[in-house]
Motif scaffolding. Structure first.
Motif, PDB file in Angstrom:
ATOM      1  N   SER A 276      37.065  32.762  42.326  1.00  0.00           N
ATOM      2  CA  SER A 276      37.416  34.162  42.126  1.00  0.00           C
ATOM      3  C   SER A 276      37.567  34.941  43.430  1.00  0.00           C
ATOM      4  O   SER A 276      38.497  35.737  43.583  1.00  0.00           O
ATOM      5  CB  SER A 276      36.365  34.834  41.247  1.00  0.00           C
ATOM      6  N   GLY A 277      36.642  34.736  44.378  1.00  0.00           N
ATOM      7  CA  GLY A 277      36.732  35.481  45.635  1.00  0.00           C
ATOM      8  C   GLY A 277      37.968  35.117  46.424  1.00  0.00           C
ATOM      9  O   GLY A 277      38.588  35.986  47.065  1.00  0.00           O
ATOM     10  N   GLU A 278      38.349  33.846  46.386  1.00  0.00           N
ATOM     11  CA  GLU A 278      39.568  33.413  47.057  1.00  0.00           C
ATOM     12  C   GLU A 278      40.786  34.071  46.410  1.00  0.00           C
ATOM     13  O   GLU A 278      41.706  34.531  47.095  1.00  0.00           O
ATOM     14  CB  GLU A 278      39.663  31.885  46.997  1.00  0.00           C
ATOM     15  N   TYR A 279      40.787  34.084  45.092  1.00  0.00           N
ATOM     16  CA  TYR A 279      41.865  34.738  44.339  1.00  0.00           C
ATOM     17  C   TYR A 279      41.937  36.223  44.668  1.00  0.00           C
ATOM     18  O   TYR A 279      43.018  36.766  44.966  1.00  0.00           O
ATOM     19  CB  TYR A 279      41.612  34.528  42.849  1.00  0.00           C
ATOM     20  N   SER A 280      40.796  36.895  44.625  1.00  0.00           N
ATOM     21  CA  SER A 280      40.782  38.348  44.803  1.00  0.00           C
ATOM     22  C   SER A 280      41.190  38.749  46.213  1.00  0.00           C
ATOM     23  O   SER A 280      41.836  39.792  46.399  1.00  0.00           O
ATOM     24  CB  SER A 280      39.391  38.894  44.472  1.00  0.00           C
ATOM     25  N   MET A 281      40.829  37.975  47.211  1.00  0.00           N
ATOM     26  CA  MET A 281      41.238  38.288  48.581  1.00  0.00           C
ATOM     27  C   MET A 281      42.759  38.252  48.717  1.00  0.00           C
ATOM     28  O   MET A 281      43.359  39.150  49.333  1.00  0.00           O
ATOM     29  CB  MET A 281      40.610  37.308  49.576  1.00  0.00           C
ATOM     30  N   ILE A 282      43.362  37.227  48.139  1.00  0.00           N
ATOM     31  CA  ILE A 282      44.820  37.120  48.202  1.00  0.00           C
ATOM     32  C   ILE A 282      45.467  38.275  47.444  1.00  0.00           C
ATOM     33  O   ILE A 282      46.429  38.900  47.923  1.00  0.00           O
ATOM     34  CB  ILE A 282      45.279  35.760  47.666  1.00  0.00           C
ATOM     35  N   LYS A 283      44.948  38.581  46.258  1.00  0.00           N
ATOM     36  CA  LYS A 283      45.503  39.678  45.470  1.00  0.00           C
ATOM     37  C   LYS A 283      45.405  41.004  46.225  1.00  0.00           C
ATOM     38  O   LYS A 283      46.349  41.804  46.245  1.00  0.00           O
ATOM     39  CB  LYS A 283      44.769  39.776  44.129  1.00  0.00           C
ATOM     40  N   ALA A 284      44.250  41.262  46.830  1.00  0.00           N
ATOM     41  CA  ALA A 284      44.064  42.527  47.542  1.00  0.00           C
ATOM     42  C   ALA A 284      44.995  42.625  48.740  1.00  0.00           C
ATOM     43  O   ALA A 284      45.616  43.681  48.986  1.00  0.00           O
ATOM     44  CB  ALA A 284      42.610  42.656  47.991  1.00  0.00           C
ATOM     45  N   ALA A 285      45.116  41.548  49.498  1.00  0.00           N
ATOM     46  CA  ALA A 285      45.998  41.565  50.661  1.00  0.00           C
ATOM     47  C   ALA A 285      47.454  41.747  50.243  1.00  0.00           C
ATOM     48  O   ALA A 285      48.223  42.468  50.893  1.00  0.00           O
ATOM     49  CB  ALA A 285      45.826  40.279  51.462  1.00  0.00           C
ATOM     50  N   ALA A 286      47.834  41.101  49.134  1.00  0.00           N
ATOM     51  CA  ALA A 286      49.211  41.234  48.656  1.00  0.00           C
ATOM     52  C   ALA A 286      49.485  42.653  48.178  1.00  0.00           C
ATOM     53  O   ALA A 286      50.556  43.220  48.445  1.00  0.00           O
ATOM     54  CB  ALA A 286      49.470  40.233  47.533  1.00  0.00           C
ATOM     55  N   GLN A 287      48.533  43.250  47.485  1.00  0.00           N
ATOM     56  CA  GLN A 287      48.725  44.610  46.987  1.00  0.00           C
ATOM     57  C   GLN A 287      48.840  45.611  48.129  1.00  0.00           C
ATOM     58  O   GLN A 287      49.479  46.659  47.982  1.00  0.00           O
ATOM     59  CB  GLN A 287      47.572  44.989  46.057  1.00  0.00           C
ATOM     60  N   ASN A 288      48.229  45.281  49.259  1.00  0.00           N
ATOM     61  CA  ASN A 288      48.331  46.147  50.435  1.00  0.00           C
ATOM     62  C   ASN A 288      49.564  45.835  51.285  1.00  0.00           C
ATOM     63  O   ASN A 288      49.770  46.479  52.326  1.00  0.00           O
ATOM     64  CB  ASN A 288      47.072  46.026  51.289  1.00  0.00           C
ATOM     65  N   GLY A 289      50.338  44.844  50.868  1.00  0.00           N
ATOM     66  CA  GLY A 289      51.539  44.494  51.613  1.00  0.00           C
ATOM     67  C   GLY A 289      51.284  43.714  52.885  1.00  0.00           C
ATOM     68  O   GLY A 289      52.167  43.598  53.740  1.00  0.00           O
TER      69      GLY A 289
END
Length: 334
Positions: A276-289
């Motif tokens: 989950s943490g690996e997933y969430s880090m990627i999602k957060a970075a992607a959402q921030n562009g």
């Protein structure tokens, strides 16, 4: 200037997309993916998990809809977690015939009998202290926990689970579950062991999803020290001896060296859990562009295959299935 002519021209095999595809050593396929799901009590529930964009708590009726969608993607296996309505010191909903996971298994099999249902076996979400075993006097007890884990595994098999995946990290749990399943006639149900499960900081979002954060202390007395490698090999060897049919490394991204060492030493199918943490880090970075999500995810999962994973548990599975269907693998542009 006279250039040397005897150097290796390795770029010849990278010149076009077609050539790169022809010589690609590692192939990511939708059949490699296992998609985790969280089933909860209620009706009409599809509640997004705050720290895991795109991942939901699903009531059984909404789980049925999700399975219909998953069945169109080419994904062939799901990993089911339960979010119980009731918690007690003996984690009784974990092995109840009408427990939430047992209901979820039956619903999935009714929607798609051919979809492989893997069930997580652990007690942490089912008791108020949030630990993976029975607690007495502030201690997590190993041996008394084994009976409850075996009961849980048997109840999952009775409900129709295809593969049992114990994640608790109690010593001897593979032997106990194998004996329990065999005694109840489930000799053909395989065990996918969370063999190498580190006491990782990458589990935070999952604990929100499963409502399973420890009420006291931590899990370092049973999950592995992130600094240890040789211990991982001992854990895996013990599980092989006790009857595991799959081995797993969790987390995946920062433990590729462990994946490779298990691949080199054992011939069982090897699973990595992109947590989950690996997933969430990627999602957060992607959402921030800050990153391009598709490229990063495909690069990561290809890396896990290259390290030796046969199968990958990942919350990105539905997106990856879509990208692969669209023919994006060379378009990873990595």
């Amino acid at each position: 200037m006279q250039l040397p002519t005897d150097f290796k021209r390795l770029r010849r095999l990278r010149r076009t997309a077609a050539i790169r595809s022809l010589v690609r050593e590692t192939e990511l396929n939708v059949r490699d993916l296992i998609y985790p799901l969280f089933v909860a009590h209620g009706t009409g529930v599809k509640e997004e998990i705050g720290s895991m964009p795109g991942v939901y708590h699903l009531s059984v009726d909404m789980l049925r809809r999700e399975i219909q969608e998953i069945s169109q993607t080419g994904i062939e296996a799901v990993l089911l977690f339960g979010v119980p309505a009731h918690k007690d010191d003996l984690s009784s909903e974990a092995y109840a015939q009408e427990g939430i996971v047992q209901q979820g298994i039956r619903a999935i099999k009714e929607e798609n009998p051919d979809l492989t249902v893997i069930t997580d076996v652990c007690l942490c979400a089912y008791n108020p202290h949030g630990h993976c075993g029975i607690v007495r006097g502030g201690q997590i007890l190993n041996d008394p926990t084994l009976e409850l884990l075996a009961k849980t595994a048997i109840s999952h098999a009775q409900a129709g689970a295809d593969i049992i995946a114990p994640s608790d990290m109690m010593d001897g749990r593979i032997a106990a579950i194998r004996a329990g399943l065999d005694q109840e006639g489930f000799v053909d149900i395989p065990i996918m062991s969370y063999s190498v499960k580190y006491a990782s900081s990458f589990y935070g979002p999952f604990r929100e999803a499963a409502h399973s954060a420890p009420a006291f202390g931590d899990r370092k007395t049973y999950q592995m020290d992130p600094a240890n490698t040789r211990e991982a090999l001992r854990e895996a060897a013990a599980d092989v001896e006790e009857g595991a049919d799959f081995l797993m490394v969790k987390p995946a991204m920062v433990y590729m060296d462990i994946i490779r060492q298990l691949r080199d030493r054992f011939d069982l199918p090897l699973v990595s859990y992109n947590v989950s943490g690996e997933y969430s880090m990627i999602k957060a970075a992607a959402q921030n562009g800050w990153i391009e999500e598709r490229q990063v995810v495909l690069e990561l999962l290809t890396g896990l295959k290259r390290a030796g994973s046969d199968l990958i548990i990942t919350y990105h599975a539905k997106d990856v299935a879509k990208w692969l269907r669209e023919g994006c693998l060379d378009a990873q542009r990595i």
